[in-house]
Design a protein around this motif. Sequence first.
Motif, mmCIF file in Angstrom:
data_model
loop_
_atom_site.group_PDB
_atom_site.id
_atom_site.type_symbol
_atom_site.label_atom_id
_atom_site.label_comp_id
_atom_site.label_asym_id
_atom_site.label_seq_id
_atom_site.Cartn_x
_atom_site.Cartn_y
_atom_site.Cartn_z
ATOM 1 N N VAL A 3 62.192 66.680 66.743
ATOM 2 C CA VAL A 3 62.511 65.281 66.961
ATOM 3 C C VAL A 3 64.024 65.193 67.056
ATOM 4 N N ASP A 4 64.545 64.854 68.218
ATOM 5 C CA ASP A 4 65.994 64.779 68.428
ATOM 6 C C ASP A 4 66.691 66.075 68.034
ATOM 7 N N ASN A 5 66.130 67.203 68.432
ATOM 8 C CA ASN A 5 66.687 68.520 68.150
ATOM 9 C C ASN A 5 66.697 68.893 66.668
ATOM 10 N N ILE A 6 65.961 68.186 65.835
ATOM 11 C CA ILE A 6 65.862 68.503 64.414
ATOM 12 C C ILE A 6 64.474 69.092 64.168
ATOM 13 N N GLU A 7 64.461 70.279 63.568
ATOM 14 C CA GLU A 7 63.193 70.928 63.235
ATOM 15 C C GLU A 7 62.508 70.148 62.114
ATOM 16 N N THR A 8 61.231 69.868 62.288
ATOM 17 C CA THR A 8 60.464 69.214 61.236
ATOM 18 C C THR A 8 59.259 70.071 60.901
ATOM 19 N N ALA A 9 58.663 69.785 59.760
ATOM 20 C CA ALA A 9 57.467 70.501 59.318
ATOM 21 C C ALA A 9 56.494 69.480 58.735
ATOM 22 N N ILE A 10 55.248 69.914 58.583
ATOM 23 C CA ILE A 10 54.204 69.067 58.006
ATOM 24 C C ILE A 10 53.837 69.632 56.635
ATOM 25 N N ASP A 11 53.896 68.791 55.614
ATOM 26 C CA ASP A 11 53.535 69.183 54.255
ATOM 27 C C ASP A 11 52.026 69.423 54.185
ATOM 28 N N PRO A 12 51.571 70.637 53.780
ATOM 29 C CA PRO A 12 50.131 70.940 53.729
ATOM 30 C C PRO A 12 49.346 70.055 52.760
ATOM 31 N N LEU A 13 49.989 69.530 51.726
ATOM 32 C CA LEU A 13 49.297 68.710 50.740
ATOM 33 C C LEU A 13 49.136 67.278 51.221
ATOM 34 N N THR A 14 50.224 66.672 51.641
ATOM 35 C CA THR A 14 50.204 65.240 51.967
ATOM 36 C C THR A 14 50.076 64.956 53.462
ATOM 37 N N GLY A 15 50.397 65.947 54.288
ATOM 38 C CA GLY A 15 50.356 65.732 55.738
ATOM 39 C C GLY A 15 51.579 65.002 56.261
ATOM 40 N N GLU A 16 52.549 64.743 55.381
ATOM 41 C CA GLU A 16 53.751 64.018 55.810
ATOM 42 C C GLU A 16 54.694 64.945 56.570
ATOM 43 N N GLU A 17 55.409 64.378 57.499
ATOM 44 C CA GLU A 17 56.401 65.111 58.259
ATOM 45 C C GLU A 17 57.724 65.041 57.506
ATOM 46 N N PHE A 18 58.429 66.169 57.436
ATOM 47 C CA PHE A 18 59.705 66.200 56.716
ATOM 48 C C PHE A 18 60.648 67.184 57.399
ATOM 49 N N VAL A 19 61.906 67.091 57.060
ATOM 50 C CA VAL A 19 62.926 68.007 57.572
ATOM 51 C C VAL A 19 63.177 69.056 56.494
ATOM 52 N N PRO A 20 62.777 70.306 56.753
ATOM 53 C CA PRO A 20 62.955 71.355 55.739
ATOM 54 C C PRO A 20 64.433 71.709 55.558
ATOM 55 N N LYS A 21 64.805 71.999 54.320
ATOM 56 C CA LYS A 21 66.172 72.390 53.999
ATOM 57 C C LYS A 21 66.357 73.907 54.115
ATOM 58 N N ARG A 22 65.238 74.629 54.102
ATOM 59 C CA ARG A 22 65.267 76.085 54.250
ATOM 60 C C ARG A 22 64.316 76.478 55.369
ATOM 61 N N SER A 23 64.536 77.612 55.958
ATOM 62 C CA SER A 23 63.695 78.049 57.079
ATOM 63 C C SER A 23 62.266 78.362 56.646
ATOM 64 N N ASN A 24 62.056 78.701 55.368
ATOM 65 C CA ASN A 24 60.718 79.048 54.886
ATOM 66 C C ASN A 24 60.089 77.942 54.039
#
Length: 122
Positions: A3-24
């Motif tokens: 989203v706008d060149n920012i990598e996002t991930a989906i939390d497996p527990l809640t399904g919420e989208e977030f911007v990870p602070k670490r690559s893993n």
Amino acid sequence: MKVDNIETAIDPLTGEEFVPKRSNQKFATRENQIKFNNLKAAEERKAKARTRKILNSNRKVLKKVLGDKDEVKRSYDHLEGAGLDFGYNTHTMAFGDVNWICVDDYAYTVIGENLFKIVKLL
């Protein structure tokens, strides 16, 4: 996902989208990671509960039959009557040409047609 060149991930527990602070990073928060892992562990414990209950019962039977002795000999009927379920064990071991059926730290082996030797493993 981007989203706008920012990598996002989906939390497996809640399904919420977030911007990870670490690559893993897989979870939005440490609390979500802990809750996810606790739910997973509870599910595994529940799946093993019936089998573990029988194994615990078998261990108690072998402990009671052995008492404070190093080894005892008992008949199949005696062990079955005491409540031993011969279909459940934790592992088997071979010492020389003798195969031992083990329930945690107790073991038994066939020594005659209807006779078993029971020992406590060290």
